[in-house]
Motif scaffolding. Structure first.
Motif, PDB file in Angstrom:
ATOM      1  N   PRO A  17       0.812  -1.230   0.000  1.00 47.64           N
ATOM      2  CA  PRO A  17       0.000   0.000   0.000  1.00 47.64           C
ATOM      3  C   PRO A  17       0.843   1.277   0.000  1.00 47.64           C
ATOM      4  N   ASP A  18       2.066   1.196   0.525  1.00 49.43           N
ATOM      5  CA  ASP A  18       2.937   2.373   0.569  1.00 49.43           C
ATOM      6  C   ASP A  18       3.435   2.794  -0.811  1.00 49.43           C
ATOM      7  N   TRP A  19       3.253   1.943  -1.820  1.00 54.78           N
ATOM      8  CA  TRP A  19       3.649   2.310  -3.181  1.00 54.78           C
ATOM      9  C   TRP A  19       2.716   3.357  -3.763  1.00 54.78           C
ATOM     10  N   GLY A  20       1.526   3.489  -3.201  1.00 54.31           N
ATOM     11  CA  GLY A  20       0.559   4.476  -3.675  1.00 54.31           C
ATOM     12  C   GLY A  20      -0.167   4.022  -4.930  1.00 54.31           C
ATOM     13  N   LEU A  21      -0.755   4.979  -5.586  1.00 53.74           N
ATOM     14  CA  LEU A  21      -1.528   4.735  -6.797  1.00 53.74           C
ATOM     15  C   LEU A  21      -0.584   4.423  -7.956  1.00 53.74           C
ATOM     16  N   GLY A  22      -0.972   3.470  -8.797  1.00 59.29           N
ATOM     17  CA  GLY A  22      -0.158   3.116  -9.948  1.00 59.29           C
ATOM     18  C   GLY A  22      -0.947   3.208 -11.237  1.00 59.29           C
ATOM     19  N   GLN A  23      -0.260   3.546 -12.315  1.00 58.38           N
ATOM     20  CA  GLN A  23      -0.890   3.597 -13.631  1.00 58.38           C
ATOM     21  C   GLN A  23      -0.298   2.489 -14.483  1.00 58.38           C
ATOM     22  N   VAL A  24      -1.173   1.658 -15.051  1.00 54.27           N
ATOM     23  CA  VAL A  24      -0.729   0.567 -15.910  1.00 54.27           C
ATOM     24  C   VAL A  24      -0.067   1.136 -17.167  1.00 54.27           C
ATOM     25  N   GLN A  25       1.136   0.641 -17.466  1.00 55.42           N
ATOM     26  CA  GLN A  25       1.864   1.055 -18.662  1.00 55.42           C
ATOM     27  C   GLN A  25       1.686   0.035 -19.788  1.00 55.42           C
ATOM     28  N   SER A  26       1.697  -1.255 -19.406  1.00 57.22           N
ATOM     29  CA  SER A  26       1.493  -2.321 -20.392  1.00 57.22           C
ATOM     30  C   SER A  26       1.048  -3.591 -19.683  1.00 57.22           C
ATOM     31  N   ASN A  27       0.457  -4.501 -20.451  1.00 57.43           N
ATOM     32  CA  ASN A  27       0.007  -5.793 -19.944  1.00 57.43           C
ATOM     33  C   ASN A  27       0.220  -6.806 -21.065  1.00 57.43           C
ATOM     34  N   ILE A  28       1.365  -7.465 -21.030  1.00 59.09           N
ATOM     35  CA  ILE A  28       1.752  -8.371 -22.114  1.00 59.09           C
ATOM     36  C   ILE A  28       2.135  -9.727 -21.534  1.00 59.09           C
ATOM     37  N   GLY A  29       1.426 -10.754 -21.970  1.00 56.59           N
ATOM     38  CA  GLY A  29       1.753 -12.113 -21.553  1.00 56.59           C
ATOM     39  C   GLY A  29       1.727 -12.325 -20.055  1.00 56.59           C
ATOM     40  N   GLY A  30       0.830 -11.633 -19.360  1.00 58.02           N
ATOM     41  CA  GLY A  30       0.717 -11.805 -17.916  1.00 58.02           C
ATOM     42  C   GLY A  30       1.677 -10.959 -17.104  1.00 58.02           C
ATOM     43  N   LYS A  31       2.551 -10.234 -17.766  1.00 53.77           N
ATOM     44  CA  LYS A  31       3.458  -9.314 -17.077  1.00 53.77           C
ATOM     45  C   LYS A  31       2.894  -7.902 -17.222  1.00 53.77           C
ATOM     46  N   ILE A  32       2.620  -7.294 -16.077  1.00 47.11           N
ATOM     47  CA  ILE A  32       1.974  -5.988 -16.051  1.00 47.11           C
ATOM     48  C   ILE A  32       2.979  -4.959 -15.549  1.00 47.11           C
ATOM     49  N   THR A  33       3.277  -3.981 -16.378  1.00 49.04           N
ATOM     50  CA  THR A  33       4.178  -2.909 -15.978  1.00 49.04           C
ATOM     51  C   THR A  33       3.337  -1.753 -15.462  1.00 49.04           C
ATOM     52  N   GLU A  45       4.097  -9.831 -11.913  1.00 48.23           N
ATOM     53  CA  GLU A  45       3.713 -11.119 -12.487  1.00 48.23           C
ATOM     54  C   GLU A  45       2.236 -11.323 -12.148  1.00 48.23           C
ATOM     55  N   GLY A  46       1.375 -11.163 -13.139  1.00 45.65           N
ATOM     56  CA  GLY A  46      -0.059 -11.198 -12.940  1.00 45.65           C
ATOM     57  C   GLY A  46      -0.595 -12.486 -12.347  1.00 45.65           C
ATOM     58  N   ALA A  47       0.106 -13.584 -12.531  1.00 45.89           N
ATOM     59  CA  ALA A  47      -0.337 -14.864 -11.975  1.00 45.89           C
ATOM     60  C   ALA A  47      -0.090 -14.928 -10.462  1.00 45.89           C
ATOM     61  N   ARG A  48       0.768 -14.068  -9.943  1.00 47.81           N
ATOM     62  CA  ARG A  48       1.127 -14.098  -8.523  1.00 47.81           C
ATOM     63  C   ARG A  48       0.440 -13.013  -7.700  1.00 47.81           C
ATOM     64  N   VAL A  49       0.136 -11.880  -8.339  1.00 47.30           N
ATOM     65  CA  VAL A  49      -0.448 -10.748  -7.615  1.00 47.30           C
ATOM     66  C   VAL A  49      -1.681 -10.249  -8.359  1.00 47.30           C
ATOM     67  N   GLU A  50      -2.787 -10.155  -7.647  1.00 48.24           N
ATOM     68  CA  GLU A  50      -4.028  -9.621  -8.220  1.00 48.24           C
ATOM     69  C   GLU A  50      -4.106  -8.141  -7.872  1.00 48.24           C
ATOM     70  N   LEU A  51      -3.802  -7.290  -8.840  1.00 47.53           N
ATOM     71  CA  LEU A  51      -3.840  -5.853  -8.611  1.00 47.53           C
ATOM     72  C   LEU A  51      -5.278  -5.390  -8.404  1.00 47.53           C
TER      73      LEU A  51
END
Length: 61
Positions: A17-33, A45-51
């Motif tokens: 939670p200390d990371w604050g708000l995030g904006q998705v940059q890309s979502n390719i092959g389950g890797k979300i930047t 790694e989208g398979a490990r963390v549900e944003l």
């Protein structure tokens, strides 16, 4: 839910939670930047963390 995330969407990392708000940059092959307010650019790694999608960025700040 992660598979529906698109660039520009706002998210939070449930385990960082200390990371604050995030904006998705890309979502390719389950890797979300995501560019977080207080952590910078992070590849999730989208398979490990549900944003958490943020529909109203004013809530929870």
């Amino acid at each position: 839910m992660n598979s529906l995330l698109e660039p520009g969407m706002l998210v939070r990392h449930p385990g960082q939670p200390d990371w604050g708000l995030g904006q998705v940059q890309s979502n390719i092959g389950g890797k979300i930047t995501v560019n977080f307010e207080h952590a910078g650019k992070v590849v999730i790694e989208g398979a490990r963390v549900e944003l958490q999608l943020v529909l109203d960025s004013r809530k929870g700040d």
